[in-house]
Design an enzyme around this catalytic site. Structure first.
Site, PDB file in Angstrom:
ATOM      1  N   ASN A  49      11.753   4.464  -3.971  1.00 58.61           N
ATOM      2  CA  ASN A  49      10.410   4.599  -3.390  1.00 58.61           C
ATOM      3  C   ASN A  49      10.350   3.895  -2.034  1.00 58.61           C
ATOM      4  OD1 ASN A  49       7.754   5.612  -3.565  1.00 58.61           O
ATOM      5  ND2 ASN A  49       6.988   3.595  -4.152  1.00 58.61           N
ATOM      6  N   LYS A 104       4.033  -4.449 -17.367  1.00 60.54           N
ATOM      7  CA  LYS A 104       3.795  -5.763 -16.747  1.00 60.54           C
ATOM      8  C   LYS A 104       3.540  -6.822 -17.828  1.00 60.54           C
ATOM      9  CE  LYS A 104       4.137  -4.624 -12.385  1.00 60.54           C
ATOM     10  NZ  LYS A 104       5.410  -4.920 -11.722  1.00 60.54           N
ATOM     11  N   GLY A 155      10.671  -2.163  -0.393  1.00 59.36           N
ATOM     12  CA  GLY A 155       9.361  -1.547  -0.630  1.00 59.36           C
ATOM     13  C   GLY A 155       8.252  -2.196   0.196  1.00 59.36           C
ATOM     14  N   SER A 197       0.667  -8.178 -12.074  1.00 60.79           N
ATOM     15  CA  SER A 197      -0.517  -7.476 -11.573  1.00 60.79           C
ATOM     16  C   SER A 197      -1.763  -7.954 -12.300  1.00 60.79           C
ATOM     17  CB  SER A 197      -0.321  -5.978 -11.828  1.00 60.79           C
ATOM     18  OG  SER A 197      -1.539  -5.289 -11.676  1.00 60.79           O
ATOM     19  N   TYR A 202       2.198   1.727 -17.353  1.00 61.23           N
ATOM     20  CA  TYR A 202       2.538   0.838 -16.231  1.00 61.23           C
ATOM     21  C   TYR A 202       2.043  -0.574 -16.534  1.00 61.23           C
ATOM     22  CZ  TYR A 202       1.770  -1.690 -11.871  1.00 61.23           C
ATOM     23  OH  TYR A 202       1.734  -2.672 -10.916  1.00 61.23           O
ATOM     24  N   ARG A 258     -12.843   7.907 -12.426  1.00 61.33           N
ATOM     25  CA  ARG A 258     -11.431   8.100 -12.795  1.00 61.33           C
ATOM     26  C   ARG A 258     -11.188   7.377 -14.118  1.00 61.33           C
ATOM     27  NH1 ARG A 258      -6.838   5.877  -8.703  1.00 61.33           N
ATOM     28  NH2 ARG A 258      -7.732   3.873  -9.328  1.00 61.33           N
ATOM     29  N   LYS A 283       5.453   2.070 -10.060  1.00 61.45           N
ATOM     30  CA  LYS A 283       4.096   1.500 -10.053  1.00 61.45           C
ATOM     31  C   LYS A 283       2.959   2.514 -10.059  1.00 61.45           C
ATOM     32  CE  LYS A 283       3.668   1.359  -5.074  1.00 61.45           C
ATOM     33  NZ  LYS A 283       3.108   0.747  -3.905  1.00 61.45           N
TER      34      LYS A 283
HETATM   35  P1  NAD Z   1       7.174  -0.216  -3.793  1.00 61.34           P
HETATM   36  O1  NAD Z   1       7.407   0.986  -4.635  1.00 61.34           O
HETATM   37  O2  NAD Z   1       6.879  -0.040  -2.359  1.00 61.34           O
HETATM   38  O3  NAD Z   1       8.424  -1.220  -3.927  1.00 61.34           O
HETATM   39  C1  NAD Z   1       9.231  -1.271  -5.081  1.00 61.34           C
HETATM   40  C2  NAD Z   1      10.679  -1.182  -4.623  1.00 61.34           C
HETATM   41  O4  NAD Z   1      11.535  -1.259  -5.774  1.00 61.34           O
HETATM   42  C3  NAD Z   1      10.993   0.132  -3.914  1.00 61.34           C
HETATM   43  O5  NAD Z   1      11.691  -0.148  -2.718  1.00 61.34           O
HETATM   44  C4  NAD Z   1      11.886   0.879  -4.907  1.00 61.34           C
HETATM   45  O6  NAD Z   1      12.820   1.732  -4.255  1.00 61.34           O
HETATM   46  C5  NAD Z   1      12.545  -0.277  -5.642  1.00 61.34           C
HETATM   47  N1  NAD Z   1      13.015   0.027  -6.993  1.00 61.34           N
HETATM   48  C6  NAD Z   1      12.302   0.522  -8.050  1.00 61.34           C
HETATM   49  N2  NAD Z   1      13.105   0.623  -9.120  1.00 61.34           N
HETATM   50  C7  NAD Z   1      14.339   0.187  -8.757  1.00 61.34           C
HETATM   51  C8  NAD Z   1      15.574   0.063  -9.429  1.00 61.34           C
HETATM   52  N3  NAD Z   1      15.736   0.427 -10.702  1.00 61.34           N
HETATM   53  N4  NAD Z   1      16.642  -0.425  -8.745  1.00 61.34           N
HETATM   54  C9  NAD Z   1      16.518  -0.793  -7.436  1.00 61.34           C
HETATM   55  N5  NAD Z   1      15.362  -0.700  -6.758  1.00 61.34           N
HETATM   56  C10 NAD Z   1      14.283  -0.208  -7.422  1.00 61.34           C
HETATM   57  O7  NAD Z   1       6.023  -1.068  -4.500  1.00 61.34           O
HETATM   58  P2  NAD Z   1       5.239  -2.348  -3.972  1.00 61.34           P
HETATM   59  O8  NAD Z   1       3.841  -1.950  -3.739  1.00 61.34           O
HETATM   60  O9  NAD Z   1       6.013  -3.023  -2.924  1.00 61.34           O
HETATM   61  O10 NAD Z   1       5.257  -3.221  -5.315  1.00 61.34           O
HETATM   62  C11 NAD Z   1       6.255  -4.178  -5.588  1.00 61.34           C
HETATM   63  C12 NAD Z   1       6.024  -4.742  -6.978  1.00 61.34           C
HETATM   64  O11 NAD Z   1       4.718  -5.277  -7.039  1.00 61.34           O
HETATM   65  C13 NAD Z   1       6.114  -3.698  -8.088  1.00 61.34           C
HETATM   66  O12 NAD Z   1       6.731  -4.287  -9.201  1.00 61.34           O
HETATM   67  C14 NAD Z   1       4.667  -3.385  -8.384  1.00 61.34           C
HETATM   68  O13 NAD Z   1       4.478  -2.956  -9.709  1.00 61.34           O
HETATM   69  C15 NAD Z   1       4.012  -4.733  -8.168  1.00 61.34           C
HETATM   70  N6  NAD Z   1       2.584  -4.609  -7.842  1.00 61.34           N
HETATM   71  C16 NAD Z   1       2.195  -3.818  -6.814  1.00 61.34           C
HETATM   72  C17 NAD Z   1       0.843  -3.670  -6.541  1.00 61.34           C
HETATM   73  C18 NAD Z   1       0.375  -2.777  -5.421  1.00 61.34           C
HETATM   74  O14 NAD Z   1      -0.804  -2.452  -5.382  1.00 61.34           O
HETATM   75  N7  NAD Z   1       1.214  -2.370  -4.485  1.00 61.34           N
HETATM   76  C19 NAD Z   1      -0.098  -4.342  -7.323  1.00 61.34           C
HETATM   77  C20 NAD Z   1       0.341  -5.167  -8.362  1.00 61.34           C
HETATM   78  C21 NAD Z   1       1.696  -5.292  -8.616  1.00 61.34           C
HETATM   79  C1  UD1 Z   2      -4.678   0.648  -9.507  1.00 60.95           C
HETATM   80  C2  UD1 Z   2      -4.194   0.586 -10.927  1.00 60.95           C
HETATM   81  C3  UD1 Z   2      -3.617  -0.793 -11.204  1.00 60.95           C
HETATM   82  C4  UD1 Z   2      -2.524  -1.114 -10.203  1.00 60.95           C
HETATM   83  C5  UD1 Z   2      -3.079  -0.979  -8.784  1.00 60.95           C
HETATM   84  C6  UD1 Z   2      -2.013  -1.182  -7.740  1.00 60.95           C
HETATM   85  C7  UD1 Z   2      -5.589   2.168 -12.184  1.00 60.95           C
HETATM   86  C8  UD1 Z   2      -6.591   2.322 -13.262  1.00 60.95           C
HETATM   87  N1  UD1 Z   2      -5.272   0.903 -11.847  1.00 60.95           N
HETATM   88  O1  UD1 Z   2      -5.678  -0.335  -9.351  1.00 60.95           O
HETATM   89  O2  UD1 Z   2      -3.081  -0.838 -12.509  1.00 60.95           O
HETATM   90  O3  UD1 Z   2      -2.016  -2.433 -10.405  1.00 60.95           O
HETATM   91  O4  UD1 Z   2      -3.634   0.329  -8.609  1.00 60.95           O
HETATM   92  O5  UD1 Z   2      -1.079  -0.147  -7.767  1.00 60.95           O
HETATM   93  O6  UD1 Z   2      -5.067   3.141 -11.651  1.00 60.95           O
HETATM   94  N2  UD1 Z   2     -10.599   5.140  -5.508  1.00 60.95           N
HETATM   95  C9  UD1 Z   2     -11.385   6.198  -5.083  1.00 60.95           C
HETATM   96  N3  UD1 Z   2     -10.765   7.297  -4.558  1.00 60.95           N
HETATM   97  C10 UD1 Z   2      -9.412   7.391  -4.448  1.00 60.95           C
HETATM   98  C11 UD1 Z   2      -8.615   6.301  -4.879  1.00 60.95           C
HETATM   99  C12 UD1 Z   2      -9.248   5.192  -5.410  1.00 60.95           C
HETATM  100  O7  UD1 Z   2     -12.610   6.138  -5.165  1.00 60.95           O
HETATM  101  O8  UD1 Z   2      -8.903   8.438  -3.988  1.00 60.95           O
HETATM  102  C13 UD1 Z   2     -11.275   3.935  -6.050  1.00 60.95           C
HETATM  103  C14 UD1 Z   2     -10.886   3.631  -7.482  1.00 60.95           C
HETATM  104  O9  UD1 Z   2     -11.748   4.278  -8.364  1.00 60.95           O
HETATM  105  C15 UD1 Z   2     -11.036   2.110  -7.507  1.00 60.95           C
HETATM  106  C16 UD1 Z   2     -10.745   1.664  -6.083  1.00 60.95           C
HETATM  107  O10 UD1 Z   2     -10.856   2.831  -5.277  1.00 60.95           O
HETATM  108  O11 UD1 Z   2     -12.356   1.780  -7.791  1.00 60.95           O
HETATM  109  C17 UD1 Z   2      -9.359   1.094  -5.919  1.00 60.95           C
HETATM  110  O12 UD1 Z   2      -8.418   2.012  -6.475  1.00 60.95           O
HETATM  111  P1  UD1 Z   2      -6.850   1.788  -6.396  1.00 60.95           P
HETATM  112  O13 UD1 Z   2      -6.458   1.529  -4.989  1.00 60.95           O
HETATM  113  O14 UD1 Z   2      -6.203   2.929  -7.121  1.00 60.95           O
HETATM  114  O15 UD1 Z   2      -6.621   0.419  -7.180  1.00 60.95           O
HETATM  115  P2  UD1 Z   2      -7.042  -0.006  -8.672  1.00 60.95           P
HETATM  116  O16 UD1 Z   2      -7.685   1.091  -9.404  1.00 60.95           O
HETATM  117  O17 UD1 Z   2      -7.789  -1.285  -8.580  1.00 60.95           O
END
Ligand code: NAD
Ligand code: UD1
Length: 339
Positions: A36, A154, A11, A125, A150, A293, A85
């Site tokens: 994903n 966590k 991912g 997160s 979601y 939102r 996620k």
């Molecule tokens: P992503 O979706 O790109 O990566 C997650 C990966 O896990 C993907 O490759 C997906 O195919 C794999 N996966 C999901 N379920 C699976 C399963 N049952 N078996 C095997 N593989 C599985 O997401 P990311 O942005 O890289 O996020 C990674 C982690 O970090 C996630 O747990 C996410 O919740 C957490 N996280 C992400 C963010 C963000 O903004 N991207 C923020 C906070 C926490």
């Molecule tokens: C969101 C999730 C959070 C998650 C994180 C990473 C919610 C309430 N929170 O965080 O749980 O860990 O993503 O996956 O969904 N925005 C716009 N227009 C858009 C998209 C976003 O204005 O089309 C704004 C949002 O209102 C926010 C900011 O951009 O203020 C960031 O948004 P986003 O990237 O979705 O992250 P979070 O909301 O912080």
């Protein structure tokens, strides 16, 4: 040389972490079901680093298949990225989210126990701080009330991992609370590739820039913030990936049970993101203001002192770097990995 299993390593964050671990001399194994992501991401990790990665295509929930990974390799630590996620989707499909996110964690812990693997790092997160805690968030604050399934997964997974560490004094657990990861590797070869309409701000901005979406809607400009739009702690994904290397160094050296915020400590507003993206890339982002939102907090940002003090890690990249690298990835891969 230590071997690190990246569950969900194909991912967005996992692929960037794989690059930094390989560049730091670790061996990497990836287990992913590509729900994903895609094999091309792993191929590009190999291309960037010039090293090979052993890959298992499997569902982490399937503990019988997962066991083959542990029986065929000597694993020193696990990083658990494998989760669903999308916040909105989790509200519509809570059971799928609880099943996937909790069961992957339990399967990993069971296999780790069976094969005496004693180190796990978990992708948590900032969402676990919930609605009650004041910014900037510090690690010792109590987990708060989440607004969606979601977020609750966590919170629950943090609790499960802490309980497991309490019960087994040899089990080391590091919970990494990510703030808002954006950006891409500077090569432009790997990056964030959301399926369907992006939920998050930066991928949406990038898709408007490349012409895949007509305009960005900014969700609310009547918040009690300096410019009325929400403020977040955006962190470059390469800085975040380097934080994982520091956490691996730490857990292999010291063990224990710790929580770290991975953020910059500096919030930026939605308007500042759009303005910076336009300025550094010389592109206009068509945008309008819309209603708030549901579930959005006005502000979310880290106190990042603990990671610096204990891991010796701090972010190095600027918001301009984040905007430039996002665009470099998107313009070279307009349809993501399918381009
Ligand atoms: P992503 O979706 O790109 O990566 C997650 C990966 O896990 C993907 O490759 C997906 O195919 C794999 N996966 C999901 N379920 C699976 C399963 N049952 N078996 C095997 N593989 C599985 O997401 P990311 O942005 O890289 O996020 C990674 C982690 O970090 C996630 O747990 C996410 O919740 C957490 N996280 C992400 C963010 C963000 O903004 N991207 C923020 C906070 C926490
Ligand atoms: C969101 C999730 C959070 C998650 C994180 C990473 C919610 C309430 N929170 O965080 O749980 O860990 O993503 O996956 O969904 N925005 C716009 N227009 C858009 C998209 C976003 O204005 O089309 C704004 C949002 O209102 C926010 C900011 O951009 O203020 C960031 O948004 P986003 O990237 O979705 O992250 P979070 O909301 O912080």
């Amino acid at each position: 040389m230590s071997t690190i299993l990246l569950a969900g390593g194909a991912g967005y964050i996992g692929s960037h972490t794989a690059v930094e671990l390989l560049n730091s001399g670790y061996d990497v194994i990836i287990a992913d079901n590509y729900s994903n992501s895609c094999p091309e991401a792993v191929r590009r990790v190999e291309e960037i680093t010039g090293q090979s990665v052993k890959v298992y295509e499997l569902d982490i929930k399937d503990s019988v298949k997962l066991e083959t990974v542990f029986s065929e390799n000597k694993i020193d630590a696990v990083i658990h990225f494998a989760g669903l996620k999308a916040v909105g989707e989790s509200v519509d499909k809570p059971v799928i989210y609880y099943r996937n996110n909790i069961d992957t964690t339990l399967s990993l812990l069971e296999c780790m126990t069976r094969y005496s693997v004693k180190n796990i790092i978990f992708s948590s997160s900032a969402t676990v701080y919930g609605e009650e805690n004041p910014v900037p968030y510090t690690e010792e604050m109590k987990r708060g009330t989440c607004t969606n399934p979601y977020g609750w997964t966590k919170v629950m997974m943090e609790q499960i991992l802490e309980d497991a560490a309490k019960a087994d004094k040899e089990l080391s657990v590091v919970l990494l609370r990510y703030f808002n990861p954006i950006g891409a590797h500077e090569s432009g070869r790997i990056g964030e590739d959301p399926q369907g309409i992006p939920n998050n701000l930066m991928p949406y901005v990038a898709q408007v820039a490349v012409g895949r979406r007509e305009k960005l809607t900014i969700f609310g400009n009547d918040y009690d913030t300096p410019d009325g739009t929400c403020r977040r702690d955006y962190i470059h994904v390469v800085d975040l990936a380097k934080g994982h290397v520091k956490a691996i160094d730490y857990i292999l050296r010291n063990g224990g049970a710790e929580i770290f915020n991975l953020g910059t400590g500096t919030p930026y507003s939605v308007t500042e993101i759009v303005d910076t993206f336009e300025k550094v890339n010389g592109i206009r982002i068509n945008h309008v203001y819309g209603p708030r939102r549901a579930g959005d907090l006005p502000e979310s940002y880290a106190n990042a002192d603990k990671a610096f003090k204990i891991l010796g890690w701090k972010t190095e990249k600027t918001l301009a770097d984040m905007c430039r690298d996002t665009w470099n990835w998107q313009k070279n891969n307009p349809q993501g990995y399918k381009s």
